[in-house]
Structures are given as C-alpha cells and as structure tokens.
Scaffold this motif. Sequence first.
Motif, PDB file in Angstrom:
ATOM      1  N   THR A 397       0.831  -1.212   0.000  1.00 44.01           N
ATOM      2  CA  THR A 397       0.000   0.000   0.000  1.00 44.01           C
ATOM      3  C   THR A 397       0.861   1.256   0.000  1.00 44.01           C
ATOM      4  N   ARG A 398       1.944   1.220   0.780  1.00 45.02           N
ATOM      5  CA  ARG A 398       2.826   2.393   0.857  1.00 45.02           C
ATOM      6  C   ARG A 398       3.609   2.569  -0.445  1.00 45.02           C
ATOM      7  N   VAL A 399       3.986   1.463  -1.083  1.00 42.56           N
ATOM      8  CA  VAL A 399       4.666   1.564  -2.378  1.00 42.56           C
ATOM      9  C   VAL A 399       3.724   2.177  -3.415  1.00 42.56           C
ATOM     10  N   GLU A 400       2.446   1.789  -3.352  1.00 44.91           N
ATOM     11  CA  GLU A 400       1.449   2.388  -4.242  1.00 44.91           C
ATOM     12  C   GLU A 400       1.344   3.896  -4.002  1.00 44.91           C
ATOM     13  N   GLN A 401       1.438   4.301  -2.725  1.00 43.91           N
ATOM     14  CA  GLN A 401       1.369   5.728  -2.400  1.00 43.91           C
ATOM     15  C   GLN A 401       2.537   6.477  -3.033  1.00 43.91           C
ATOM     16  N   VAL A 402       3.722   5.885  -2.987  1.00 43.05           N
ATOM     17  CA  VAL A 402       4.899   6.501  -3.610  1.00 43.05           C
ATOM     18  C   VAL A 402       4.689   6.616  -5.116  1.00 43.05           C
ATOM     19  N   MET A 403       4.245   5.524  -5.731  1.00 45.59           N
ATOM     20  CA  MET A 403       4.020   5.533  -7.179  1.00 45.59           C
ATOM     21  C   MET A 403       2.975   6.588  -7.563  1.00 45.59           C
ATOM     22  N   TYR A 404       1.902   6.665  -6.795  1.00 40.39           N
ATOM     23  CA  TYR A 404       0.841   7.626  -7.100  1.00 40.39           C
ATOM     24  C   TYR A 404       1.375   9.062  -7.059  1.00 40.39           C
ATOM     25  N   ASN A 405       2.118   9.378  -5.998  1.00 36.87           N
ATOM     26  CA  ASN A 405       2.679  10.735  -5.857  1.00 36.87           C
ATOM     27  C   ASN A 405       3.577  11.086  -7.036  1.00 36.87           C
ATOM     28  N   LEU A 406       4.428  10.137  -7.454  1.00 40.84           N
ATOM     29  CA  LEU A 406       5.367  10.414  -8.541  1.00 40.84           C
ATOM     30  C   LEU A 406       4.652  10.503  -9.895  1.00 40.84           C
ATOM     31  N   LEU A 407       3.670   9.653 -10.110  1.00 39.44           N
ATOM     32  CA  LEU A 407       2.934   9.698 -11.373  1.00 39.44           C
ATOM     33  C   LEU A 407       2.081  10.964 -11.482  1.00 39.44           C
ATOM     34  N   ILE A 408       1.449  11.358 -10.374  1.00 39.37           N
ATOM     35  CA  ILE A 408       0.649  12.593 -10.380  1.00 39.37           C
ATOM     36  C   ILE A 408       1.543  13.789 -10.663  1.00 39.37           C
ATOM     37  N   ASN A 409       2.741  13.806 -10.080  1.00 34.67           N
ATOM     38  CA  ASN A 409       3.694  14.885 -10.361  1.00 34.67           C
ATOM     39  C   ASN A 409       4.059  14.918 -11.837  1.00 34.67           C
ATOM     40  N   ALA A 410       4.330  13.747 -12.402  1.00 32.69           N
ATOM     41  CA  ALA A 410       4.704  13.679 -13.819  1.00 32.69           C
ATOM     42  C   ALA A 410       3.588  14.213 -14.706  1.00 32.69           C
ATOM     43  N   ILE A 411       2.326  13.900 -14.351  1.00 30.86           N
ATOM     44  CA  ILE A 411       1.180  14.387 -15.125  1.00 30.86           C
ATOM     45  C   ILE A 411       1.034  15.900 -14.974  1.00 30.86           C
ATOM     46  N   LYS A 412       1.096  16.383 -13.730  1.00 25.32           N
ATOM     47  CA  LYS A 412       0.875  17.816 -13.464  1.00 25.32           C
ATOM     48  C   LYS A 412       1.917  18.684 -14.136  1.00 25.32           C
ATOM     49  N   TYR A 413       3.174  18.232 -14.102  1.00 23.79           N
ATOM     50  CA  TYR A 413       4.251  19.087 -14.598  1.00 23.79           C
ATOM     51  C   TYR A 413       4.665  18.749 -16.029  1.00 23.79           C
ATOM     52  N   SER A 414       3.795  18.046 -16.735  1.00 23.51           N
ATOM     53  CA  SER A 414       3.952  17.853 -18.185  1.00 23.51           C
ATOM     54  C   SER A 414       2.680  18.387 -18.848  1.00 23.51           C
ATOM     55  N   PRO A 415       2.494  19.703 -18.826  1.00 26.36           N
ATOM     56  CA  PRO A 415       1.221  20.277 -19.286  1.00 26.36           C
ATOM     57  C   PRO A 415       0.924  20.017 -20.760  1.00 26.36           C
ATOM     58  N   ALA A 416       1.957  19.765 -21.547  1.00 25.29           N
ATOM     59  CA  ALA A 416       1.742  19.523 -22.973  1.00 25.29           C
ATOM     60  C   ALA A 416       1.403  18.067 -23.255  1.00 25.29           C
ATOM     61  N   GLY A 417       1.368  17.235 -22.218  1.00 30.67           N
ATOM     62  CA  GLY A 417       1.092  15.820 -22.404  1.00 30.67           C
ATOM     63  C   GLY A 417       2.335  15.068 -22.801  1.00 30.67           C
ATOM     64  N   GLY A 418       2.160  13.984 -23.554  1.00 31.97           N
ATOM     65  CA  GLY A 418       3.301  13.198 -24.008  1.00 31.97           C
ATOM     66  C   GLY A 418       3.456  11.921 -23.213  1.00 31.97           C
ATOM     67  N   ASP A 419       4.550  11.218 -23.502  1.00 33.45           N
ATOM     68  CA  ASP A 419       4.806   9.924 -22.860  1.00 33.45           C
ATOM     69  C   ASP A 419       5.331  10.086 -21.440  1.00 33.45           C
TER      70      ASP A 419
END
Length: 507
Positions: A397-419
């Motif tokens: 569960t805690r590993v999922e929390q880490v993954m979620y935080n990092l993936l959400i950051n990647a989405i938020k700070y890539s405003p143009a989208g992409g891979d």
Amino acid sequence: MKSKLHVLYDVIRAVNSSLDLSEVLNHIISITTGIFEAEAGSVMLLSGSELYIAAASGLSKKIIRNTRVRLGEGIAGWVAKTGEPIILHGRVTDPRFKKVVKRQESISSSLCVPIKYKDRVTGVLMIRRSREKNYTAGEKNFLTAIAAHAGVAIENARLYEEERKKSKQLNREKKRLASILSSMADGVAVLNRDGVIEQANPVLCRFIGNGRRLEGKEFGSVYNDIPFEDIYSKVYEQGKSFFSEVEIPPDKVYRLIVSRMDPGGDSLVAVFHDISEIARAEKVKSEFLSTVSHELKTPITTIRGFLELMAVREHSMEQVKEYIGILLEESERLLRLVEDLLDLSRLESGKFILRKNLTKISDHICGMVSMCKLLSTKHNIILEMEPDLPLIRADGTRVEQVMYNLLINAIKYSPAGGDIVVKVERCEDSLKISIKDHGIGIAAEHHEKIFNRFYRVDTSLTRSVGGTGLGLASAKVLVEAHGGYIAVESEPDKGSTFIFTLPVEGN
C-alpha cells in the motif's frame, strides 16, 4: 685571607646569580656549609604554621622528606617564632626545645638563624658540626647577615617562580581558550573599544573574512552592513547588549550578539550564531502557510459560492446535480489536502507502521499505472518491466502511495502531455523504479530541496498547478523507511526522471 665583607659580597653575588628557587637554596647551603666548616646544613621554609626542609646537605632523604616543624617547636620552630638566632653547644637540655628530630650525640655545635624578608620570618638556616671548635657569637652574627641577604634572594626566586607558574597557567588558559574558540560552531571575535578586532576564531574568519586573518582590522571594514557606531551606542552608552540578524551571501543568516566581556570592561565579544536552518524553516513555514491558505481558500470559496447560489434561487434538478458534483469534487480536494498534511505528519514523526510482507511488487505498480492512465487523456503512460522480478519484503500500500505521488507529479508538470515511461528493473541487490516525463524539468539547485516538505519550485506553471509540496516529502520518507533511496535527474525544459529503489529480499 678575605675579609668578612668580601666574603659577604661573594655570598650575595652567588645567591643572587639565579632566579631558580632550587638553585638559590642549594647555593645558600653550599656556601654556608663551606664558610662555616659545617658537616650538615638545611634551609627550612615556612608554609602556613609549619616549617619544611626545602634544601639540605648532610641529612638523610628520609629526614628531609618527613620533617615538619610547627612554630615554637624544636630549635627551628623556636627561632622561626621568635625571630632570634641561637648558638647551641653539646647536649641540648634547654626545655624550650622539644625534640623533633633525634639529635646526634656527636654534634658539638650548631647555629640556627632566621631568614627574613622585610622583617617577616620566612624560614630558618641551620648548620652544625661535631668538631671540638664551637661556633662563636661573631659567626652567629655573620650567618645572620648571610641569612638576611638569602631572604631577599629566596623571595625574589619565589616571586619569579610564582610569575612563571602564572605565566604557564595563563598560556594554558590561552591555549584552552583558543582550542574552545577553534572548535566552536559559532564565529567569535574580541573587539576593543575602538572596534578593532583583537582576536577572531577560524570560524569567523571563514564567515566574514574568506579565510583571511581578521586580527588588527576594524570591525566595520570587514563587516560593513552594521556600523560600529550603532554597536558602540548600544553597548557603551546604553549599557545593553547589541542584537541583530545579519545575512551573508549566498545563503547564510546569523544572529549577531555583541556585549562586554566583563561588566564595566572595555573589551567586547561579538558572537555570530548560525541560524540559517531556523531562517529557512521560518521561510518554509511562511511559504507553507501561504500555500495552504491558497489551497484551502480555493475550494472553500467555490463551495461557499455554489451553496449561496443554491440558497437564493430556484434551480432545475439537472443544475442541482451539476452543482452537487462540483461541491463533492471540491470537498474531495479539501479532504485530500487534510489527509496529505496528517499523513506527512505521521510519517515524519515515525508514528506509522510499515506492514511488510513478501510481495510481488509488480502487481502494485501495474495497478497504479492503470489507475493513473484514467486521470489524463493527454498523457501516454508506458510501463516497461523486466520479467521474473524477485519478491521483495515491502508494504504494498505504501509503495502504491509513492508511485501515485510520482505519477501525479509527472502528469501535473507535463502540461503539454506526451509519454510518461515507468521502468522497473533488477539492479544488483534492489529493484530500481524510474518515472520519466517530458515536462518542464527542474534546475539542478532544486534537486535535493524538492524532497523537503512544503518546498516547491517557484515558476508560473507551478503556481498555476497548485499543490502543497508534500507528495515528494512523503515519498522520500516511505522509500527510506523501506531501506531504499529516492533521487531525481532533471534539466529545465527537458523533463524529469524520478528514481527510487527497494531492497530485494535476502540482501
């Protein structure tokens, strides 16, 4: 044959030829036993109310070591108490002289005279012999004259010895003080009344002198942000200590305290105490309050606005459902913010439990990737995972929390989208998980700081995206609690790659 005056002159010159107390005392014994043809002699010095043998000839080491005579006791004690010299012949039967040391029957004659300095008895000089010839009154007077000059020589040697001891003690104290100043984390300087630096420790030389020595320089010339006149006015004219916070580029903040070393004295001590961490914490706290206030205000304002709108006018069921959906969304936003704050507080205080189990971590990573794919249509999240990855002991569960935080950051700070590429691979004794985006990137000076709580890189995009800066701080605590590490590789406008590791079971 030399006259007594010439002999006395030679004696005075000899006993005054040295300032070493031991040498002076040995000169006195050597000269007097020679002049008066004595077989034994001693110099006894007064310490408090007792005499002890300070130098001797013809006496055993045991007698020298153990003899202690109180004032008024024995021959030496009587002479020291009265200040009067005496001659003794043959057996001593005078009741005034209590036997302190057993007197040899062979002693035919002895002399004991006081050693004085400015009419104060400081010791006694004794000589003896066992020949037929007795000492005369003239010899007693001559020995008394020698003892008088010996008293001055002894006192000079004593004073010199005391000064030498004081000097050694002072040097030891100076070295000790220098050692303390050198080992202090604070910068310290001693200033005179004119503001000239008389002493500065190495720390201060590094702080404001770029490693150069500061002694002899004016305080205002090496640190000119605060005029010495202000310090002078506060300390000397108002009788108070001077306090100020000073900034020294690039990122240091010090609390400067200047006060007198001694009440009423002229010397000042200036202490530069490093409060950079406190200042940074205060800045983070201020930024956090500003950020949280903004994050709270936005959903609360929205919720309040729609509630007021629904309260003052009639709306269709379709509009009500739309408004309720917005209210739920904003309340969820508020709840996430509060949960983030509480969660980080528990994590940093250690009040959380990792429920580690032997886990197939790939299942947890796949689950989070699948969930985050639904959060953005502009981003293509790609998972690259090595086959046959080993089991690890972790809290899924805690590993999922880490993954979620990092993936959400990647989405938020890539405003143009992409891979967004998620890669999982075996790396020696750990699993290495990386999340790579093609977003705005992060300058090198922020790489370590972004894992601090509430820290956010201040750009127009980060301000528009919002957030509290808690996600990466939580991720760092959780990864390190598992025994791994987390880091970032990034350049502005080239995207970021966040990497974290988890130890493999059995290593």
